[in-house]
Design a protein around this motif. Sequence first.
Motif, PDB file in Angstrom:
ATOM      1  N   TYR A  42       0.826  -1.198   0.000  1.00 11.89           N
ATOM      2  CA  TYR A  42       0.000   0.000   0.000  1.00 11.89           C
ATOM      3  C   TYR A  42       0.872   1.264   0.000  1.00 11.89           C
ATOM      4  O   TYR A  42       0.563   2.234  -0.659  1.00 11.89           O
ATOM      5  CB  TYR A  42      -0.924   0.036   1.216  1.00 11.89           C
ATOM      6  N   ASN A  43       1.932   1.241   0.797  1.00 17.26           N
ATOM      7  CA  ASN A  43       2.882   2.345   0.834  1.00 17.26           C
ATOM      8  C   ASN A  43       4.135   1.893   1.574  1.00 17.26           C
ATOM      9  O   ASN A  43       4.180   0.801   2.126  1.00 17.26           O
ATOM     10  CB  ASN A  43       2.283   3.603   1.467  1.00 17.26           C
ATOM     11  N   TYR A  44       5.150   2.736   1.547  1.00 19.04           N
ATOM     12  CA  TYR A  44       6.388   2.469   2.265  1.00 19.04           C
ATOM     13  C   TYR A  44       6.445   3.383   3.480  1.00 19.04           C
ATOM     14  O   TYR A  44       5.832   4.448   3.501  1.00 19.04           O
ATOM     15  CB  TYR A  44       7.590   2.725   1.359  1.00 19.04           C
ATOM     16  N   ILE A  45       7.194   2.964   4.467  1.00 24.50           N
ATOM     17  CA  ILE A  45       7.358   3.761   5.674  1.00 24.50           C
ATOM     18  C   ILE A  45       8.850   3.935   5.925  1.00 24.50           C
ATOM     19  O   ILE A  45       9.583   2.950   6.030  1.00 24.50           O
ATOM     20  CB  ILE A  45       6.695   3.081   6.891  1.00 24.50           C
ATOM     21  N   ALA A  46       9.282   5.192   5.973  1.00 25.52           N
ATOM     22  CA  ALA A  46      10.666   5.503   6.316  1.00 25.52           C
ATOM     23  C   ALA A  46      10.727   5.620   7.833  1.00 25.52           C
ATOM     24  O   ALA A  46      10.060   6.468   8.419  1.00 25.52           O
ATOM     25  CB  ALA A  46      11.105   6.801   5.654  1.00 25.52           C
ATOM     26  N   VAL A  47      11.504   4.753   8.455  1.00 21.97           N
ATOM     27  CA  VAL A  47      11.633   4.735   9.905  1.00 21.97           C
ATOM     28  C   VAL A  47      13.032   5.227  10.259  1.00 21.97           C
ATOM     29  O   VAL A  47      14.027   4.653   9.830  1.00 21.97           O
ATOM     30  CB  VAL A  47      11.407   3.319  10.477  1.00 21.97           C
TER      31      VAL A  47
END
Length: 80
Positions: A42-47
């Motif tokens: 669905y989307n990427y998450i930058a952590v």
Amino acid sequence: MGHGYEGEASNSAVAKALGISEEDVDNYVTIDTNDSDDGLVYNYIAVFNEATPPEVLAAAGVGEDDLSVELSVNVFDEEE
């Protein structure tokens, strides 16, 4: 299964999306995915890790309390 976020080209895409340097991405950012049970991303998450300097977080628009920001599913698409 590769998600398209391995290597130097991905660091460049993430850096551009976040408004920070590729070096900052390499040093402080891990990419995770928000995906369905069957693998649809669905989307990427930058952590960002806890050692990220406040000025890098500010440049990326990330709060020190959250340490993550959502990225478009298209962030790694190559421009035509």
